[in-house]
Design an enzyme around this catalytic site. Structure first.
Site, PDB file in Angstrom:
ATOM      1  N   TYR A  55       0.908  -1.179  -0.045  1.00  0.00           N
ATOM      2  CA  TYR A  55      -0.036  -0.033   0.054  1.00  0.00           C
ATOM      3  C   TYR A  55       0.760   1.223   0.037  1.00  0.00           C
ATOM      4  CZ  TYR A  55      -3.702  -3.294   1.748  1.00  0.00           C
ATOM      5  OH  TYR A  55      -4.453  -4.389   1.586  1.00  0.00           O
ATOM      6  N   GLY A  56       2.059   1.137   0.701  1.00  0.00           N
ATOM      7  CA  GLY A  56       3.226   2.276   0.405  1.00  0.00           C
ATOM      8  C   GLY A  56       2.770   3.451   1.403  1.00  0.00           C
TER       9      GLY A  56
END
Length: 250
Positions: A55-56
């Site tokens: 998801y970063g």
């Protein structure tokens, strides 16, 4: 009534830990909002955050947790590795790297181990290859997608069943049956779906980037769905996936 007024119930894992039955999900593609996460932690009583390396937003989540002022020991944080990190050494390094990114000592390294999007044959294969049965299996779950055989299998094997996309990415909130039950209880369709999931004993992780929606999604402990409500919602199963179908994944 919010989570600050009604303590969020927990579900016991096979290793003796307890996971909050309601959490806040995050995702890629705009599925993270710093203010919403901080609000969930400080105003809505949320103590369960779900994320993934993919998801970063690990570093951002770490900042939100720090800003909330909550001790790590009060929080259940779920993180997920990407297939490129599979294997003992790679997984261990990825876990340590994620801990560093989020500024936490563990989730992670590793108090409980789970899998995501595993169907029965995946879990059977895992049982043959590994010495530890996963504590949690996280899959898509909402009134349109009710994998009853998988749920029964997880219960039989002592695996906690956790559901993501409880609102079917918004598809379920306009359903006439859901809306009728919402009107009956003077609640929103989203609250009905989340309450249904929780009342079925499923660990549930709705996500939102809006404070008002986060609060709405958390206000599901002040009412109870009746048997006919539960039956009506169970009848909505049509097998659709709104994320992706893991059935044929090898």
């Amino acid at each position: 009534m919010s989570l600050t007024a009604v303590r969020c119930p927990t579900v016991p894992l096979s290793n003796g830990l307890h996971i909050p039955i309601l959490g806040l999900g995050t995702s890629h593609r705009g599925g993270y909002c710093h203010d919403a996460v901080v609000y969930a932690l400080t105003h809505c009583g949320v103590r369960h955050i779900d994320t993934a390396k993919y998801y970063g937003c690990e570093e951002k989540l770490g900042k939100a947790i720090k800003e909330s002022g909550l001790p790590r020991s009060d929080l259940w944080i779920t993180n997920k590795l990407w297939p490129g990190d599979y294997g003992y050494k790679a997984a261990k390094k990825a876990c340590l790297d994620s801990c560093s990114e989020m500024g936490v000592e563990y989730f992670g390294v590793c108090r409980a181990i789970g899998v995501s999007n595993f169907v029965i044959r995946h879990l059977e294969q895992l049982k043959e290859d590994c010495s530890v049965v996963p504590h949690v299996n996280q899959v898509e779950y909402h009134p349109f997608q009710q994998p009853s055989q998988l749920i029964d299998y997880c219960h039989q094997e002592g695996i906690v069943f956790e559901g993501f996309s409880p609102l079917a990415k918004g598809q379920v909130i306009s359903n006439p049956i859901v809306c009728q039950i919402a009107e009956k209880h003077q609640r929103t369709p989203a609250q009905i779906c989340i309450r249904w999931s929780i009342q079925n004993g499923v660990v549930t992780i709705p996500k939102s980037t809006k404070k008002t929606r986060v609060q709405e999604n958390c206000e599901v402990f002040g009412f109870q769905l009746e048997d006919d409500d539960m039956t009506a919602l169970a009848s909505l199963h049509d097998g659709r996936y709104v994320s992706w179908d893991p059935t044929n994944v090898e």
